[in-house]
Design an enzyme around this catalytic site. Structure first.
Site, PDB file in Angstrom:
ATOM      1  N   GLY A   1      20.392  34.164  43.160  1.00  0.00           N
ATOM      2  CA  GLY A   1      20.264  34.377  41.725  1.00  0.00           C
ATOM      3  C   GLY A   1      21.235  35.355  41.117  1.00  0.00           C
ATOM      4  O   GLY A   1      21.009  35.828  40.001  1.00  0.00           O
TER       5      GLY A   1
ATOM      6  N   TRP B   1      24.293  34.848  40.058  1.00  0.00           N
ATOM      7  CA  TRP B   1      24.974  34.305  38.884  1.00  0.00           C
ATOM      8  C   TRP B   1      24.019  34.273  37.696  1.00  0.00           C
ATOM      9  O   TRP B   1      24.402  34.552  36.570  1.00  0.00           O
ATOM     10  CB  TRP B   1      25.535  32.907  39.188  1.00  0.00           C
ATOM     11  CG  TRP B   1      26.852  32.955  39.938  1.00  0.00           C
ATOM     12  CD1 TRP B   1      27.259  33.965  40.751  1.00  0.00           C
ATOM     13  CD2 TRP B   1      27.892  31.977  39.932  1.00  0.00           C
ATOM     14  NE1 TRP B   1      28.499  33.675  41.250  1.00  0.00           N
ATOM     15  CE2 TRP B   1      28.917  32.465  40.775  1.00  0.00           C
ATOM     16  CE3 TRP B   1      28.077  30.742  39.299  1.00  0.00           C
ATOM     17  CZ2 TRP B   1      30.102  31.752  40.994  1.00  0.00           C
ATOM     18  CZ3 TRP B   1      29.253  30.029  39.526  1.00  0.00           C
ATOM     19  CH2 TRP B   1      30.252  30.529  40.361  1.00  0.00           C
TER      20      TRP B   1
ATOM     21  N   ASP C   1      17.686  25.646  42.426  1.00  0.00           N
ATOM     22  CA  ASP C   1      18.115  25.758  43.827  1.00  0.00           C
ATOM     23  C   ASP C   1      17.109  25.107  44.750  1.00  0.00           C
ATOM     24  O   ASP C   1      15.939  24.948  44.420  1.00  0.00           O
ATOM     25  CB  ASP C   1      18.325  27.216  44.248  1.00  0.00           C
ATOM     26  CG  ASP C   1      19.206  27.318  45.487  1.00  0.00           C
ATOM     27  OD1 ASP C   1      20.416  27.526  45.301  1.00  0.00           O
ATOM     28  OD2 ASP C   1      18.703  27.161  46.609  1.00  0.00           O
TER      29      ASP C   1
ATOM     30  N   ASP D   1      16.537  19.730  44.728  1.00  0.00           N
ATOM     31  CA  ASP D   1      17.785  19.332  45.369  1.00  0.00           C
ATOM     32  C   ASP D   1      18.661  18.704  44.294  1.00  0.00           C
ATOM     33  O   ASP D   1      18.277  17.683  43.712  1.00  0.00           O
ATOM     34  CB  ASP D   1      17.443  18.333  46.482  1.00  0.00           C
ATOM     35  CG  ASP D   1      18.678  17.772  47.157  1.00  0.00           C
ATOM     36  OD1 ASP D   1      19.796  18.191  46.800  1.00  0.00           O
ATOM     37  OD2 ASP D   1      18.520  16.909  48.032  1.00  0.00           O
TER      38      ASP D   1
ATOM     39  N   ASP E   1      27.419  27.289  42.201  1.00  0.00           N
ATOM     40  CA  ASP E   1      27.967  28.110  43.289  1.00  0.00           C
ATOM     41  C   ASP E   1      27.449  27.583  44.623  1.00  0.00           C
ATOM     42  O   ASP E   1      27.304  28.308  45.590  1.00  0.00           O
ATOM     43  CB  ASP E   1      27.546  29.577  43.078  1.00  0.00           C
ATOM     44  CG  ASP E   1      28.303  30.524  44.007  1.00  0.00           C
ATOM     45  OD1 ASP E   1      29.401  30.155  44.464  1.00  0.00           O
ATOM     46  OD2 ASP E   1      27.797  31.617  44.274  1.00  0.00           O
TER      47      ASP E   1
ATOM     48  N   LYS F   1      32.029  25.749  42.694  1.00  0.00           N
ATOM     49  CA  LYS F   1      32.678  26.105  43.958  1.00  0.00           C
ATOM     50  C   LYS F   1      33.311  24.862  44.561  1.00  0.00           C
ATOM     51  O   LYS F   1      32.747  23.773  44.505  1.00  0.00           O
ATOM     52  CB  LYS F   1      31.634  26.680  44.925  1.00  0.00           C
ATOM     53  CG  LYS F   1      32.229  27.117  46.245  1.00  0.00           C
ATOM     54  CD  LYS F   1      31.200  27.744  47.157  1.00  0.00           C
ATOM     55  CE  LYS F   1      30.852  29.138  46.712  1.00  0.00           C
ATOM     56  NZ  LYS F   1      29.927  29.812  47.651  1.00  0.00           N
TER      57      LYS F   1
END
Lengths: 377, 1135
Positions: free
Chosen positions: A53, A55, A121, A137, A173, A213
């Protein structure tokens, strides 16, 4: 490795504990913001693969609390950080300590209006004030309606495939469990990126930004070429807080331009693919060859992107930008720490590893899973 | 002008394996190697995909004359057709003029997604004949979609009518079910019938989906979800559905599912029943599980009936993640398990493990109290790979029921071993002769008198003969069966023995010493047997407790009726060496003058004696006197020298010049070069062995140097030549009575030992495993350097030193191959001393020294030599002591060069500039010829705060007064910086140096830097950055603070970080070729032309490489070849 030896290895790990971030990756986003001004006029954000967490914390502190971390906030903070990391002695060597005035985060708090942040997440995440967190997911299709519902809880229409109030920024990320089989890792990472892009196509407003990312490994130029089809500007950035030894980087896509007539679809999302649907509107990016003298005296030689395609694959190498001030510390460097320094506990204890039970089993069995005695003759 | 790169040799992680008659197909990157799995011959290597690595090989069908396989990797697949020539499949390897087998390949077909598994539909009789050739295969993708692959054979109406054209076979793909977007890490397919496929799929969050697809009428079909298994606490990396199995407690056969995971466990599930879950509303949902639900760890899965109760068993054993599981069928009954189902697993811990799964009525509880209805026991571990990650596994069932396992790993080594039918792989070899007998009294000593016969003594003073070839059939032997040979009170309570298998004799001594000498004998040491030993009298050295002399005794064994003592000589033990206790001896017979005696001591030193010859002494009329010539200290540190072998110099066979090889309990193997006439000695080799520290013996078996000793509780036989373990025997550890006899005609031997008062004998005639193809590092290579050509036995070799994340340095030789042998990258030596990943390597200009650096300020200097028999000799000559208070400070790079005119005692001096991760620079001088203060810190400096990554000297030789710009560094800030050395060599404390100027080249880290002198005052600097750019900087020397620079940057040279660069060849002083490579796995060839101050660049072309994480590149054979290192190695010829 105990927490204090890790302290020595990584300046950002230390700093994150000092400044209350859940993970050192907060600095990656801050440094990206420093270069790309990511949060300008941004109020609605989706943060994917968000755990633990950090970000979301950055988003919360900038958008909800109105703290300043931008270019102005950064420089002052930089000087204080330097003093913290290098200790007094090195601080002196770098021009001496001058009292840094607190930026007045409390004085000048300017919370933005209409802020909506949804964080998703696979792993559970500790709640953050004002942020909607979902455990899901992102590669799973069921996540799209979950996200749409979270973005507009009042007006959610289960039949809709796009958000009535699109978001300004989608962040991801996410990284897979790296196996060491490089092409598999790169593939899984690219699928996380595709899943994030698929969600972005559903919720991002035209002109919006997408930051994710990316593993700069084999065939990364295929991904760049695809992203360039739906964004005006695609650049790849490596924050100084990301280790040079890692192939991790961040693709910063600006100016979302959904192709004419493009409709995000739940039934046929991008998830399983690696190419966007062909559309004549989506011009293939080309870089032209040139040879020029830059202002700093370096001659830049560009061979052009004509020969980058191979056997029908569209390839394009996105321009690279290092971000984070050069005077920011270096995640690869070792730092001398003041001798009396106290090592702090992490803000958030790390998630229990999946092999936690295996370690317990091993310990209980006296070190080797109890397999050795009397088993084999 | 054009140049291109042609692939020659590759060593990368082995990602797929398949048996195919006598052939073994081995996938290495985008190449397949065709090996003969019985004799290890590499028959051919063939490129399959352009750049995609092969992840699976599935045999479609095989007949006596042809084989068809599908290769798949990523989303690509293609069909390969191998037709055997007349001599195949016998594959006469001796006849190398036979054409090499070569696959005809179909066109590459691209599936819409990453392929996890492929399985051929069982064949059906068709009206058209051609029954043996499957026409369809099913594919499971990483998003849980089932695809069908169609194979079209053209012109196959008659047997053998496969066209020689590549288009005689075609592949096409259609979708059976849509993908579900839920990413999978693993999948396995099994055709239950022609119209039904069972699918097991493992997700990233610990779930396993079991579903099946049923072909319907026309185009309709149906997917049904049967099970969702939860319980794994991490990604599921492998799933496997068993064939039908019979359970001992059930009447009907069932089916098992095995899964393995990030959580290090292997779980067994019951899928005998395949219920149609009620939620399967549509075919798509059938495959997807519930459409809308929270996903992720611990999500609500209880809406399905399944829970942990259907997990039959859990296996814990791997010490890290588990990648693959494979059912092996039912194991033959053993003492513990009846009707066990066998399973093999491979993992990140570089092992493969064998498991027995048995059903049981009493619930088995694990640590958490969870009850399981099956038991899963680990019954064997194979640890034959180095580093990490066994990625691939194949099993061959031979007709006699035996199973052959082959594994491939990240070390690119290919290993095969047999699964023994009743014993675990751990301790029992393929053809075991392993007996145990209970003694009436205690076993005292063992001595081999033949390859497989030995005598043993007991505490009662009884002597027994034992012949292992006779007792091997007896399953329950006991000591009564041994015929008592002799009993004497002399041996009561204390006895020692020494035997020689070659001479078929043993010597014994007891506490009263009446056998040979007259006090308590402390030791008997036999001259190591050599081939001509039978012609010579037997020599033994005896020592007695408390005595300052030892006895050298010659015995004539051929005299009758019984052996007679020819000579007894006193050997004065060195008095100046405290604590000298004899632990080993070797005698060299040198024609014609003297013999030499070597005595190894418990304190690590070796004493050298001159032994005059008998006839010489008689002529002189004096008594024979053994004289101590020299004591060489510290050969094995302070630990016992346990065994020695004399290797005469090849130039001067039988002379006084040669090599004394020794092993000791410091865990090392050492070689002393000795000139016995002049009493000169030099340590030319000492490396740590991968086992020990109790190394007990060395012998030469069939020309191979074999070393044995202990590792933990195991006795280990190790081949020094191949650096490969031959056998490991569980024996309880080093502290026991034991003896070992190497085999005469095979690589094995017989080991006898006492364990828990029992005598154990273990005979093995073959190694525990066979290396089908040698490998390299078990982790990614971080640094590489090539030596200049070094003379070795009449030829020149170029040694490639590589340092890896596994902390090893390896010395490789590349041989480009010829008509009789394939190109090979062969490891000659492994240097183990670093405890951190290697950061940088450099050779001295003459190839005599290798410098290495790592983390924790490790800096070593190795002297490298080519030696007879031993091969590469390496000695760590010096260690630069750490000086910083930062425990894990890395010496990221360094530059070393010879200091002219400083050589003392023929030892050269070096100047070494080291750059550190804390942004500091240290410059040392090292002079090995000095007695003390060999290392001197000349100067220190601090750059800024960023980590430095590279360092080079600018001039070929440092001279004082120094030039303004002596060396340059680069760092993570993308800049290069110039530094100068102190003007005079100060004798006092180190001086502070500062960089004189810095210039920006890259946006971030400079990852590679190559420096080339092109004229007396000009050099070219090639840099590669994390920014994907290649920089070319011309440096012109001048006396100002900033040298004249002209900088050129190619910003998008690579798609990702540029991590390796090399100058290939100089065409003329102003024109040359260079190569660059990086994380994008491309190798690009460039031509550079220097015109005045301008640099012209032309891109000549590029190739893909299967080497990931490229870290370094070296040029071989004067520019003819380039070798790229990273996760593996690849060699190209430049044409």
């Amino acid at each position: 490795m105990g927490k204090s030896s890790k302290d020595k290895r990584d300046a950002y790990y230390r700093l994150a504990k000092e400044q209350g971030w859940r993970a050192r990756s907060a600095y990656k986003l801050l440094q990206l913001d420093e270069e790309f001004n990511l949060f300008e006029d941004v109020t609605r954000v989706v943060d994917l693969c968000a755990a633990p967490g950090s970000w979301s914390q950055v988003l919360s502190r900038i958008l909800i609390k109105g703290e300043k971390f931008g270019r102005t906030g950064w420089q002052d903070r930089q000087e204080r950080d330097r003093q913290y990391v290098y200790g007094d002695e090195v601080g002196k060597a770098h021009g001496g300590i001058h009292e840094v005035e607190a930026v007045g985060e409390e004085k000048e708090l300017k919370p933005r209006e209409g802020v909506k942040i949804v964080a998703i997440d696979l792993q559970p995440m500790s709640p953050l004030d004002g942020i909607t967190t979902l455990r899901a997911d992102i590669t799973h299709p069921s996540t799209i309606p979950l996200l749409l519902q979270a973005l507009d809880p009042e007006t959610f229409d289960p039949a809709a495939t796009s958000a009535p109030h699109p978001v300004d920024l989608v962040l991801s990320d996410g990284a897979p469990d790296v196996t060491g089989l490089h092409d598999l890792d790169i593939y899984v990472q690219s699928q996380l990126l595709w899943a994030a892009l698929n969600l972005a196509l559903c919720v991002l407003k035209p002109g919006g930004k997408f930051v994710a990312k990316i593993f700069r490994g084999k065939d990364v130029d295929l991904l760049f070429a695809q992203l360039k089809l739906v964004f005006e500007r695609v650049r790849v950035a490596k924050p100084r807080s990301s280790r040079a030894s890692s192939i991790e980087a961040f693709v910063v896509c600006e100016g979302f331009r959904p192709p004419e007539g493009f409709k995000a679809s739940l039934d046929n999302p991008l998830g399983a693919g690696a190419t966007l649907p062909a559309n004549p509107d989506m011009a293939k990016e080309k870089t032209k060859p040139y040879r020029k003298m830059r202002e700093d005296g370096i001659i830049e030689l560009e061979f052009g992107s004509e020969d980058e395609d191979t056997q029908g694959d569209i390839r394009w190498v996105a321009p690279f930008l290092a971000c984070g001030d050069l005077s920011a510390y270096d995640s690869d460097a070792s730092y001398h720490l003041p001798k009396d320094r106290q090592s702090l506990d992490p803000i958030q204890p790390p998630t229990a590893p999946p092999y936690k039970r295996a370690l317990e089993m091993r310990k209980a069995a006296g070190g080797a899973y109890g397999k050795t005695k009397g088993m084999s003759t | 002008m054009s140049a291109s790169l042609r692939h020659e040799c590759i060593r990368v992680p082995v990602t797929a394996l398949a048996f195919c008659d006598k052939l073994l197909l081995v996938a290495e990157g985008n190449f397949v190697n065709i090996l003969h799995h019985e004799n290890s011959a590499l028959l051919a290597t063939q490129q399959i995909f352009d750049s995609q690595a092969i992840h699976g090989i599935t045999v479609c069908f095989e007949t006596a004359s042809e084989t068809v396989v599908i290769f798949w990797g990523g989303s690509l697949l293609l069909l390969g057709h191998l037709k055997y020539t007349s001599s195949l499949p016998l594959l006469d390897v001796e006849n190398l003029h036979e054409p090499r087998p070569q696959f005809q390949l179909s066109q590459v077909v691209e599936a819409p997604d990453w392929i996890l598994d492929l399985s051929f539909c069982p064949t059906v009789n068709s009206v058209l004949g051609d029954q043996t050739r499957p026409r369809t295969a099913a594919v499971i993708t990483a998003h849980n979609a089932l695809l069908e692959v169609h194979i079209v054979y053209h012109g196959t109406t008659s047997q053998g009518a496969f066209m020689s054209k590549s288009d005689s076979i075609e592949l096409s793909i259609s979708e059976l079910t849509a993908s579900s977007r839920c990413i999978l890490y693993s999948g396995h397919l099994l055709w239950l019938s022609n119209g039904r496929v069972l699918v097991a799929a493992g997700t990233a969050f610990g779930e396993i989906l079991v579903w099946s697809w049923i072909r319907g009428q026309g185009s309709s079909s149906n997917a049904k979800l049967h099970h969702i298994f939860t319980g794994h606490e991490g990604s599921v990396f492998g799933v496997r559905i068993s064939e039908e199995v019979t359970f001992s407690d059930r009447s009907s056969p069932g089916r098992l599912l095995a899964s393995c995971s990030d959580d290090r466990s292997i779980r067994i599930w019951d899928i005998s029943e395949l219920p149609a879950a009620s939620f399967s509303k549509s075919p798509q949902e059938g495959a997807d599980a519930l459409h809308v639900r929270e996903t992720g760890f611990g999500a609500n899965t209880l809406d399905l009936e399944d829970s942990n109760t259907v997990c039959l068993a859990i296996g814990w054993g791997h010490s890290s993640r588990v990648w693959t599981v494979r059912f092996l069928g039912t194991s033959p009954p053993t003492r513990q398990d009846i009707n066990a189902i066998q399973l093999i697993s491979t993992g990140e811990d570089a092992t493969s493990r064998l498991w027995n799964i048995t059903s049981q009525n009493t619930g088995n509880r694990d640590g958490s109290g969870q009850a399981y209805s099956f038991t899963m026991r680990q019954v064997g571990t194979a640890t034959y790979h180095s580093g990490k990650n066994v990625w691939s596994l194949a099993v061959l069932n031979s007709s006699d029921g035996a199973k052959k396992i082959v594994t491939g790993a990240a070390d690119s080594k290919i290993i095969t071993y047999h699964l023994s039918s009743s014993h675990s792989q751990d301790t029992v070899p393929a053809s075991p002769a392993h007996t145990t007998s209970k003694a009436i009294d205690l076993f005292r000593s063992y001595a081999f008198i033949d390859e497989r016969s030995f005598i043993f003594t007991t505490n009662s003073g009884t002597l027994f003969p034992a012949d292992t070839t006779i007792v091997s059939n007896d399953t329950n032997p006991n000591i009564q069966k041994y015929e008592r040979l002799h009993q004497t009170p002399d041996l009561k309570g204390y006895s020692i023995s020494a035997g020689s298998a070659l001479l078929k004799a043993a010597f014994l001594a007891g506490s009263s010493g009446t056998i040979y000498i007259d006090s308590k004998v402390a030791g008997i040491f036999l001259q190591p047997a050599s081939q001509d030993a039978q012609k010579q009298p037997m020599t033994l050295l005896t020592t007695s407790v408390g005595s300052k002399t030892a006895q050298l005794i010659s015995v004539d064994l051929s005299s009758s009726p019984e052996p007679c003592v020819l000579q007894k000589l006193a050997v004065p033990l060195p008095q100046l060496t405290p604590g000298f206790i004899v632990t080993s001896m070797a005698l060299v017979r040198v024609f014609p003058v003297n013999n030499y005696l070597f005595i190894g001591s418990r304190t690590g030193c070796i004493a050298i004696y001159t032994v005059p010859k008998a006839q010489q002494a008689t002529a002189d009329g004096e008594s024979l006197q053994i004289t101590l010539s020299k004591v060489v200290g510290g050969v094995h540190g302070k630990e016992a020298v346990t065994s020695m072998i004399w290797i005469p110099s090849e130039l001067d066979f039988g002379s006084q010049i040669g090599y004394l090889l020794s092993v000791g309990r410091d865990g090392s193997c050492a070689v002393l070069f000795l000139d016995l006439t002049h009493h000169n000695s030099e340590l030319v080799h000492r490396t740590a062995l991968p086992f020990g520290p109790n190394i007990e013996g060395v012998c030469i078996n069939q020309g191979n140097l074999m070393i044995y000793g202990f590792r933990g509780t195991k006795f280990v036989l190790y081949s020094e030549a191949t650096e490969e373990e031959v056998m490991a025997i569980e024996c309880g550890g080093a502290h026991r009575t034991w003896d070992f006899s190497p085999g005469n005609s095979h690589p094995g031997g017989t080991f006898v030992w006492t364990q828990a008062s029992n005598m154990h004998v273990f005979t093995f005639t073959e190694a525990s495993h066979v290396v089908l193809r040698n490998g390299g590092h078990g982790r990614e290579i971080k640094a590489a350097a090539v030596s200049p050509p070094i003379p070795a036995h009449g030829r020149n070799v170029q040694l490639v030193a590589t340092g890896a994340e596994d902390t090893d340095i390896k010395i490789f030789e590349y041989t480009s191959g010829d008509s009789a042998s394939a190109p090979n990258i062969h490891c000659l030596r492994t240097l183990r001393k670093h405890t951190t990943g290697i950061q940088h390597l450099q050779w001295s200009e003459d190839g005599e020294y290798l410098f290495s650096s790592g983390g924790c300020e490790e800096f070593y200097m190795w002297r490298i030599r080519m030696l007879p028999v031993i091969g590469v000799g390496a000695v760590c000559e010096t260690v630069c002591a750490p000086e910083s208070e930062i425990a894990d400070l890395r010496i990221v790079s360094f530059a070393a060069r010879r200091q002219e005119g400083t050589a003392v005692n023929a030892k050269p001096g070096f100047v070494i500039s080291m750059v550190y991760s804390d942004s500091t620079v240290r410059i040392y001088t090292y002079n090995g010829g000095l007695i003390s203060n060999k290392w001197r810190l000349l100067a220190t400096g601090t750059y800024l705060t960023s980590c430095l990554t590279q360092c080079v000297f600018l001039d070929p030789m440092i001279s004082y007064p120094a030039q303004t710009h002596d060396f340059l560094t680069s760092g993570t800030d993308g800049h290069i910086a110039f530094w100068s050395l102190p003007k005079q060599e100060s004798t006092a404390d180190p001086v502070q140096v500062h960089h004189t100027s810095r210039t920006k080249l890259h946006q971030s880290t400079v990852k590679t830097l190559t420096y080339q002198h092109i004229s007396p005052d000009t050099a070219l600097l090639i840099t590669g950055g994390d920014d994907g750019a290649v920089g070319l900087t011309l440096i012109r020397k001048n006396d100002k603070a900033t040298p004249m620079l002209s900088r050129l940057l190619i910003p998008r040279a690579h798609a990702s970080a540029v991590t390796a660069s090399a100058i290939i060849s100089l065409l003329d002083p102003a024109r040359f070729q260079m190569a660059t490579s990086g994380n994008d796995q491309r190798v690009i060839l460039w031509e550079i032309t220097i015109e005045e101050d301008a640099v012209r660049v032309e891109k000549l072309g590029g190739v893909s490489t299967a080497v990931a994480d490229v870290s370094s590149m070296v040029v071989l054979d004067g520019g003819a070849r380039v070798l790229v290192c990273g996760v593996g190695m690849q060699v190209w010829r430049i044409s």
